[in-house]
Motif scaffolding. Structure first.
Motif, short mmCIF file in Angstrom:
data_model
loop_
_atom_site.label_atom_id
_atom_site.label_comp_id
_atom_site.label_asym_id
_atom_site.label_seq_id
_atom_site.Cartn_x
_atom_site.Cartn_y
_atom_site.Cartn_z
N PHE A 169 35.89 71.88 -14.58
CA PHE A 169 36.65 73.13 -14.41
C PHE A 169 37.09 73.27 -12.94
O PHE A 169 38.24 73.58 -12.65
N ALA A 170 36.15 73.02 -12.03
CA ALA A 170 36.46 73.16 -10.60
C ALA A 170 37.52 72.13 -10.18
O ALA A 170 38.46 72.46 -9.45
N LYS A 171 37.37 70.92 -10.69
CA LYS A 171 38.35 69.87 -10.33
C LYS A 171 39.73 70.19 -10.89
O LYS A 171 40.73 70.11 -10.19
N ASP A 172 39.76 70.56 -12.18
CA ASP A 172 41.06 70.83 -12.82
C ASP A 172 41.81 71.95 -12.11
O ASP A 172 43.03 72.00 -12.13
N ASN A 173 41.06 72.88 -11.54
CA ASN A 173 41.71 74.06 -10.95
C ASN A 173 41.67 74.07 -9.42
O ASN A 173 42.01 75.07 -8.81
N MET A 204 37.46 79.77 -5.13
CA MET A 204 36.02 79.46 -5.06
C MET A 204 35.33 80.03 -6.29
O MET A 204 35.77 81.05 -6.83
N LEU A 205 34.26 79.35 -6.70
CA LEU A 205 33.47 79.84 -7.84
C LEU A 205 32.00 79.75 -7.48
O LEU A 205 31.56 78.71 -6.96
N VAL A 241 33.90 68.35 -5.23
CA VAL A 241 34.21 69.80 -5.26
C VAL A 241 33.05 70.72 -4.95
O VAL A 241 33.26 71.91 -4.74
N ALA A 242 31.82 70.20 -4.96
CA ALA A 242 30.68 71.13 -4.97
C ALA A 242 29.81 71.08 -3.73
O ALA A 242 29.66 70.05 -3.07
N ILE A 243 29.25 72.24 -3.44
CA ILE A 243 28.19 72.35 -2.43
C ILE A 243 27.03 73.08 -3.11
O ILE A 243 27.24 74.05 -3.83
N GLU A 244 25.83 72.55 -2.93
CA GLU A 244 24.66 73.16 -3.57
C GLU A 244 23.78 73.82 -2.52
O GLU A 244 23.53 73.25 -1.46
N ILE A 296 36.62 75.41 -5.16
CA ILE A 296 35.35 75.06 -4.50
C ILE A 296 34.21 75.59 -5.37
O ILE A 296 34.18 76.77 -5.70
N LEU A 297 33.29 74.70 -5.71
CA LEU A 297 32.18 75.12 -6.57
C LEU A 297 30.92 75.28 -5.71
O LEU A 297 30.39 74.31 -5.16
N CYS A 298 30.46 76.53 -5.59
CA CYS A 298 29.24 76.83 -4.83
C CYS A 298 28.11 77.00 -5.83
O CYS A 298 28.11 77.97 -6.60
N TYR A 299 27.19 76.07 -5.84
CA TYR A 299 26.12 76.09 -6.85
C TYR A 299 24.80 76.50 -6.20
O TYR A 299 24.31 75.82 -5.29
#
Ligand SMILES: Cc1ncc(COP(=O)(O)O)c(C=O)c1O
Length: 386
Positions: free
Chosen positions: A192-196, A167-168, A228-231, A199-202
């Motif tokens: 970056f999130a997709k390649d790795n 997660m990031l 990949v993302a949740i905002e 989970i991208l928490c924005y």
């Protein structure tokens, strides 16, 4: 009787603001007229139409039963419409969950996806909830991602060892550095999130507090972000209703569902009346442009920002005028605790950067959530101190 704290509580880092808080309390007890430029809580009132909506909805006796963990359909619909008007993003209602303020969602998202020992990439410096309330209290391992001035306080994605990360967290407009980003950066973040497979928490809590014509983007504007993302966002800073506890998370369906599952075992959503008033608040947006009350608020904040930054500049602390948030992140050329203590001696409270992470050392966060006259008085005191 003495009870043993759980290991996860013991793993929380020492509370670095405690020292400065006790000094603040001491000054107050001594009767010092302290100007607090340390707390990120707006001093401006909520718009009258929002307070009126709250009064009306509280008075409706049907609005006092349980809500749902995922929130009222009406509120989620309003969020979805807001995304369309504000960001031109199409967001089905089932990709939105209501929160008791964005802090709650940020803390709970890790419970849904982080197993003991899983790595979470956490910007340093940052809002402490990512590392503490979210990662550590869910038994995850917080891996600091330096936000350096030379990189515009953005992570250097190429330098991150992401192999074990799950997660990031990212947050722009940023607390505490006040840095902002454009869609090009957000595209890099999504890639970056997709390649790795991360989970991208924005966290977009300050998306509406902006100046000089800057408009903050949403991560959901980026193609492929919903893979990949949740905002996370909230009405707290936009409508000056931090105490009313109403926010939302939106984006990837599974991430929203996971968060909702956790919430269904913990809370039953914000009060129905708050959600209904929040619908009316969000409906103040008719287009991408900020509604009038927000333009006025941001104008007031911008004037204060200019006074503060100009004063700091004159006395040798060079810092950029932030395009968003109500924070100035000033390089204090040394020990941030000493800098804050020195200002406390002249009756001005600021936050030492070290409290936001190791890479926050050497900086202080100064908030402009005080009336103009108090900002001017604080500036005079700061000038005297140096
Ligand atoms: C970066 C950031 N995110 C989230 C929050 C939480 O705001 P709320 O829970 O009121 O929505 C804050 C509050 O200060 C913040 O600074």
């Amino acid at each position: 009787m003495k009870f043993e704290y759980a290991e996860r509580i013991k793993r929380l880092p020492p509370y670095l603001f405690a020292e400065i808080e006790s000094l603040i309390n001491k000054k107050k007890a001594e009767g010092v007229d302290l100007i607090s430029l340390s707390i990120g809580d707006p001093d401006l009132p909520p718009p009258v139409f929002v307070v009126e909506a709250l009064k009306t909805e509280v008075a409706n006796l049907k609005n006092h039963n349980y809500s749902f963990s995922h929130g009222e359909a009406e509120f989620r619909m309003a969020v979805s419409e807001w995304y369309k008007k504000r960001f031109n993003v199409d967001l089905p209602q089932d990709q939105v969950v209501t929160l008791l303020g964005s802090k709650e969602g940020i803390a709970n998202i890790a419970r849904a996806f982080i197993n003991p020992g899983d790595q979470v990439l956490v910007p340093d410096p940052s809002y402490p909830v990512y590392a503490n309330g979210s990662t550590i209290l869910c038994d995850g391992t917080s891996v600091p991602v330096p936000l350096l001035e030379k990189n515009g306080f953005r992570p250097d994605f190429e330098a991150i060892d992401a192999q074990k990360a799950k997660m990031l967290f990212l947050n722009y407009p940023n607390n505490p550095t006040a840095a902002t980003v454009d869609k090009k950066f957000l595209k890099e973040a999504v890639n970056f999130a997709k390649d790795n497979n991360i989970i991208l928490c924005y966290d977009n809590a300050y998306s509406e507090v902006t100046y000089d014509g800057y408009t903050a983007p949403s991560i959901l504007e980026i193609d492929g972000a919903t893979d990949v993302a949740i905002e996370f966002n909230s009405l707290s800073k936009t409508f000056n209703v931090t105490g009313d506890r109403i926010g939302f998370a939106a984006g990837n369906k599974q991430l929203v569902e996971g968060l909702t599952k956790i919430k269904s075992q913990i809370d039953s959503g914000p009060p129905v009346y708050t959600q209904k008033a929040a619908v009316k608040a969000l409906q103040a947006y008719t287009s991408r442009a900020a509604p009038d009350f927000l333009k006025n608020n941001n104008q007031i904040l911008q004037e204060r920002r200019d006074i503060l930054v100009d004063t700091l500049y004159k006395i040798g602390y060079k810092c950029e005028k932030p395009k968003a948030t109500f924070y100035v992140w000033v390089n204090c050329n040394g020990d941030s605790m000493q800098f804050a203590t020195k200002l406390l001696d002249v009756g001005v409270a600021v936050t030492p950067g070290i409290g936001f992470g190791k890479h926050g050392e050497g900086y202080a966060r100064i908030t402009f959530t005080q009336p103009k006259e108090r900002i001017i008085e604080a500036c005079n005191r700061i000038a005297d101190a140096f």
